[in-house]
Design a protein around this motif. Structure first.
Motif, PDB file in Angstrom:
ATOM      1  N   ALA A   3       8.976  18.041  10.638  1.00  0.00           N
ATOM      2  CA  ALA A   3       8.615  18.771  11.853  1.00  0.00           C
ATOM      3  C   ALA A   3       7.109  18.878  12.010  1.00  0.00           C
ATOM      4  O   ALA A   3       6.569  18.811  13.119  1.00  0.00           O
ATOM      5  CB  ALA A   3       9.242  20.171  11.827  1.00  0.00           C
ATOM      6  N   PHE A   4       6.402  19.017  10.877  1.00  0.00           N
ATOM      7  CA  PHE A   4       4.952  19.184  10.921  1.00  0.00           C
ATOM      8  C   PHE A   4       4.216  17.860  11.096  1.00  0.00           C
ATOM      9  O   PHE A   4       3.334  17.728  11.943  1.00  0.00           O
ATOM     10  CB  PHE A   4       4.482  19.882   9.638  1.00  0.00           C
ATOM     11  CG  PHE A   4       3.000  20.168   9.618  1.00  0.00           C
ATOM     12  CD1 PHE A   4       2.471  21.180  10.399  1.00  0.00           C
ATOM     13  CD2 PHE A   4       2.157  19.417   8.825  1.00  0.00           C
ATOM     14  CE1 PHE A   4       1.098  21.442  10.380  1.00  0.00           C
ATOM     15  CE2 PHE A   4       0.788  19.670   8.800  1.00  0.00           C
ATOM     16  CZ  PHE A   4       0.260  20.688   9.572  1.00  0.00           C
ATOM     17  N   LEU A   5       4.606  16.870  10.289  1.00  0.00           N
ATOM     18  CA  LEU A   5       3.883  15.597  10.301  1.00  0.00           C
ATOM     19  C   LEU A   5       4.555  14.530  11.155  1.00  0.00           C
ATOM     20  O   LEU A   5       3.930  13.529  11.486  1.00  0.00           O
ATOM     21  CB  LEU A   5       3.724  15.069   8.865  1.00  0.00           C
ATOM     22  CG  LEU A   5       2.743  15.860   7.992  1.00  0.00           C
ATOM     23  CD1 LEU A   5       2.712  15.276   6.583  1.00  0.00           C
ATOM     24  CD2 LEU A   5       1.341  15.837   8.580  1.00  0.00           C
ATOM     25  N   GLY A   6       5.830  14.723  11.496  1.00  0.00           N
ATOM     26  CA  GLY A   6       6.523  13.745  12.335  1.00  0.00           C
ATOM     27  C   GLY A   6       5.816  13.488  13.647  1.00  0.00           C
ATOM     28  O   GLY A   6       5.527  12.331  14.003  1.00  0.00           O
ATOM     29  N   VAL A  49      -1.694  10.331  -1.458  1.00  0.00           N
ATOM     30  CA  VAL A  49      -0.479   9.859  -0.795  1.00  0.00           C
ATOM     31  C   VAL A  49      -0.763   9.611   0.678  1.00  0.00           C
ATOM     32  O   VAL A  49      -0.464   8.550   1.229  1.00  0.00           O
ATOM     33  CB  VAL A  49       0.675  10.885  -0.943  1.00  0.00           C
ATOM     34  CG1 VAL A  49       1.877  10.449  -0.113  1.00  0.00           C
ATOM     35  CG2 VAL A  49       1.079  11.038  -2.401  1.00  0.00           C
ATOM     36  N   GLY A  50      -1.378  10.594   1.332  1.00  0.00           N
ATOM     37  CA  GLY A  50      -1.696  10.453   2.745  1.00  0.00           C
ATOM     38  C   GLY A  50      -2.668   9.321   3.018  1.00  0.00           C
ATOM     39  O   GLY A  50      -2.493   8.550   3.977  1.00  0.00           O
ATOM     40  N   PHE A  86       0.823  -1.204   0.000  1.00  0.00           N
ATOM     41  CA  PHE A  86       0.000   0.000   0.000  1.00  0.00           C
ATOM     42  C   PHE A  86       0.867   1.268   0.000  1.00  0.00           C
ATOM     43  O   PHE A  86       0.472   2.283  -0.590  1.00  0.00           O
ATOM     44  CB  PHE A  86      -0.955  -0.015   1.193  1.00  0.00           C
ATOM     45  CG  PHE A  86      -2.054  -1.035   1.058  1.00  0.00           C
ATOM     46  CD1 PHE A  86      -2.913  -1.011  -0.025  1.00  0.00           C
ATOM     47  CD2 PHE A  86      -2.219  -2.040   2.007  1.00  0.00           C
ATOM     48  CE1 PHE A  86      -3.927  -1.956  -0.169  1.00  0.00           C
ATOM     49  CE2 PHE A  86      -3.217  -2.990   1.878  1.00  0.00           C
ATOM     50  CZ  PHE A  86      -4.077  -2.949   0.785  1.00  0.00           C
ATOM     51  N   LEU A  87       2.026   1.213   0.643  1.00  0.00           N
ATOM     52  CA  LEU A  87       2.952   2.349   0.567  1.00  0.00           C
ATOM     53  C   LEU A  87       3.388   2.601  -0.876  1.00  0.00           C
ATOM     54  O   LEU A  87       3.582   3.750  -1.281  1.00  0.00           O
ATOM     55  CB  LEU A  87       4.183   2.095   1.436  1.00  0.00           C
ATOM     56  CG  LEU A  87       4.094   2.493   2.905  1.00  0.00           C
ATOM     57  CD1 LEU A  87       5.405   2.148   3.615  1.00  0.00           C
ATOM     58  CD2 LEU A  87       3.796   3.987   3.062  1.00  0.00           C
ATOM     59  N   LEU A 116       4.273   9.441   6.695  1.00  0.00           N
ATOM     60  CA  LEU A 116       3.302  10.516   6.460  1.00  0.00           C
ATOM     61  C   LEU A 116       3.921  11.811   5.931  1.00  0.00           C
ATOM     62  O   LEU A 116       3.279  12.519   5.151  1.00  0.00           O
ATOM     63  CB  LEU A 116       2.517  10.800   7.744  1.00  0.00           C
ATOM     64  CG  LEU A 116       1.235   9.985   7.943  1.00  0.00           C
ATOM     65  CD1 LEU A 116       0.602  10.307   9.286  1.00  0.00           C
ATOM     66  CD2 LEU A 116       0.241  10.238   6.811  1.00  0.00           C
ATOM     67  N   PRO A 117       5.149  12.179   6.327  1.00  0.00           N
ATOM     68  CA  PRO A 117       5.731  13.406   5.755  1.00  0.00           C
ATOM     69  C   PRO A 117       5.794  13.415   4.236  1.00  0.00           C
ATOM     70  O   PRO A 117       5.857  14.493   3.628  1.00  0.00           O
ATOM     71  CB  PRO A 117       7.136  13.433   6.376  1.00  0.00           C
ATOM     72  CG  PRO A 117       6.964  12.768   7.705  1.00  0.00           C
ATOM     73  CD  PRO A 117       5.979  11.653   7.439  1.00  0.00           C
ATOM     74  N   LEU A 118       5.758  12.256   3.594  1.00  0.00           N
ATOM     75  CA  LEU A 118       5.770  12.214   2.127  1.00  0.00           C
ATOM     76  C   LEU A 118       4.566  12.933   1.542  1.00  0.00           C
ATOM     77  O   LEU A 118       4.640  13.495   0.444  1.00  0.00           O
ATOM     78  CB  LEU A 118       5.785  10.762   1.639  1.00  0.00           C
ATOM     79  CG  LEU A 118       7.106   9.997   1.751  1.00  0.00           C
ATOM     80  CD1 LEU A 118       6.903   8.556   1.311  1.00  0.00           C
ATOM     81  CD2 LEU A 118       8.194  10.664   0.923  1.00  0.00           C
ATOM     82  N   ALA A 119       3.440  12.892   2.254  1.00  0.00           N
ATOM     83  CA  ALA A 119       2.233  13.535   1.740  1.00  0.00           C
ATOM     84  C   ALA A 119       2.438  15.039   1.581  1.00  0.00           C
ATOM     85  O   ALA A 119       1.919  15.664   0.647  1.00  0.00           O
ATOM     86  CB  ALA A 119       1.054  13.257   2.674  1.00  0.00           C
ATOM     87  N   MET A 120       3.199  15.630   2.478  1.00  0.00           N
ATOM     88  CA  MET A 120       3.455  17.070   2.412  1.00  0.00           C
ATOM     89  C   MET A 120       4.484  17.404   1.328  1.00  0.00           C
ATOM     90  O   MET A 120       4.477  18.499   0.774  1.00  0.00           O
ATOM     91  CB  MET A 120       3.958  17.555   3.773  1.00  0.00           C
ATOM     92  CG  MET A 120       4.060  19.058   3.910  1.00  0.00           C
ATOM     93  SD  MET A 120       4.428  19.541   5.610  1.00  0.00           S
ATOM     94  CE  MET A 120       4.704  21.292   5.384  1.00  0.00           C
ATOM     95  N   MET A 121       5.364  16.452   1.016  1.00  0.00           N
ATOM     96  CA  MET A 121       6.417  16.707   0.026  1.00  0.00           C
ATOM     97  C   MET A 121       5.929  16.555  -1.410  1.00  0.00           C
ATOM     98  O   MET A 121       6.554  17.077  -2.335  1.00  0.00           O
ATOM     99  CB  MET A 121       7.579  15.726   0.249  1.00  0.00           C
ATOM    100  CG  MET A 121       8.281  15.875   1.577  1.00  0.00           C
ATOM    101  SD  MET A 121       9.666  14.691   1.702  1.00  0.00           S
ATOM    102  CE  MET A 121      10.038  14.785   3.446  1.00  0.00           C
TER     103      MET A 121
END
Length: 350
Positions: free
Chosen positions: A197-200, A159-160, A143-144, A177-182
């Motif tokens: 920093a945000f999603l970690g 992505v999320g 799924f990833l 999860l940080p991948l969704a922001m990138m």
């Protein structure tokens, strides 16, 4: 070893021979059906076979799907319960799990310029050591990979969502999860730091009690020493393509503009895993499984840019096949786990 070596060589031969997209898709379909039977009908093959069998037989007496919502990794519980509800045997849990895994894998390898060869070089580690042993993490990885596809197509919400689905099979997937922001943003160190920093913290929150368990198990090692003898070797296998990639980033960006952001992020992520091995080789072992499919994609793409900088070339595609062949032979020759868990291969069909 002969069975597994023969399968790998046949897949690698197909990967090196077929060239057109139609031929690639046809080869993937045939190999996919074969692997579904090979993986799904295995009997007492794979290091986790007996543990998952005992779990299937003993843990699912409550027929309510809702009762498993609050438990860890409910997706895997629901898959087990579905097989129970259908009145099927444990073999079918592996059949359904393998079907999901292979469909996701085939969707992912179609991103590559040589899809069938990428499928072949995934056989020794991603298919054999992960897909035919650690079913929970195998499904999470599958799924990833769908999240990675959405990353390439700049679908941030997807992505999320795919990462959240993956985490229902193995909680450690929340860490991605940080991948969704990138997704869709030009990679930079400040952007990566901001995403982490945000999603970690959100990832750690979603891990819940598992965060403490992972810390106790892999960092503090309060349950005893955790080590994985093959983890460093598998990590070396994952990081090698990334090192090659970092020397050819301009070519890669020019020839793979759509794939480049994913390849760049995965390369740096893999290199950044090195310190984890100093804390726990088992943790490194688990994280390497997650990044290795993209790293093998990096391997394929990089060797296709090296002979002729301005066009894609199939001239050096034998190199990834040779490296993974060496790994497969070495693993079966030197690893006690390969002998204990995979030899001889047995199937419910015969």
């Amino acid at each position: 070893m002969t069975v597994y070596l023969s399968i790998f060589l046949a897949m690698a031969f197909l990967g090196l021979m077929v060239k057109t997209r139609g031929q690639q898709d046809g080869a993937l379909a045939v190999v996919g059906v074969f692997l579904l039977l090979f993986m799904g009908t295995r009997n007492d093959t794979g290091c986790d076979f007996r543990a998952y069998s005992a779990r299937f037989m003993n843990l699912y007496h409550d027929p309510s799907y809702l009762s498993y919502v609050t438990q860890e990794e409910p997706g895997f519980h629901w898959l087990n319960l579905l097989v129970h509800d259908l009145g099927l045997s444990y073999m079918w849990l592996n059949v359904f799990g393998s079907l999901i895994f292979l469909v996701c894998l085939i969707r992912f390898v179609r991103l590559a310029p040589a899809p069938m060869l990428l499928m072949a070089i995934m056989f020794p580690v991603v298919i054999l050591q992960l897909g035919m042993s650690g079913l929970r993490q195998a499904l999470a990885t599958a799924f990833l990979l769908q999240a990675m596809i959405s990353f390439v197509h700049v679908r941030r919400i997807n992505v999320g969502l795919w990462i959240l689905v993956a985490a229902q099979f193995h909680h450690s997937a929340y860490l991605f999860l940080p991948l969704a922001m990138m997704a869709g943003r030009r990679f930079s160190v400040p952007m990566a730091v901001a995403a982490v920093a945000f999603l970690g913290p959100a990832s750690v929150f979603l891990l819940g009690d598992r965060a403490d368990v992972y810390s106790d198990r892999y960092v503090e090692q309060i349950y005893g020493e955790n080590s994985s003898g093959g983890a460093v070797l598998r990590y070396a296998l994952a990081v090698l393509p990334c090192v090659l990639f970092e020397f050819h980033t301009k070519r890669m960006r020019a020839l793979f503009p759509k794939l480049y952001p994913l390849l760049r992020v995965s390369s740096l992520m893999t290199i950044a895993l090195a310190p984890i091995g100093l804390l726990s080789t088992v943790a490194l072992h688990r994280m390497t499984f997650y990044v290795l499919p993209v790293d093998l994609l990096i391997f394929i793409c990089t060797v296709m840019t090296m002979p002729k900088p301005k066009v894609l070339s199939r001239e050096w595609l034998y190199a990834p096949a040779g490296v993974l062949l060496t790994y497969l032979v070495g693993w079966f020759t030197l690893s006690s786990h390969s002998t204990i868990c995979y030899v001889p291969y047995e199937s419910f069909l015969f």
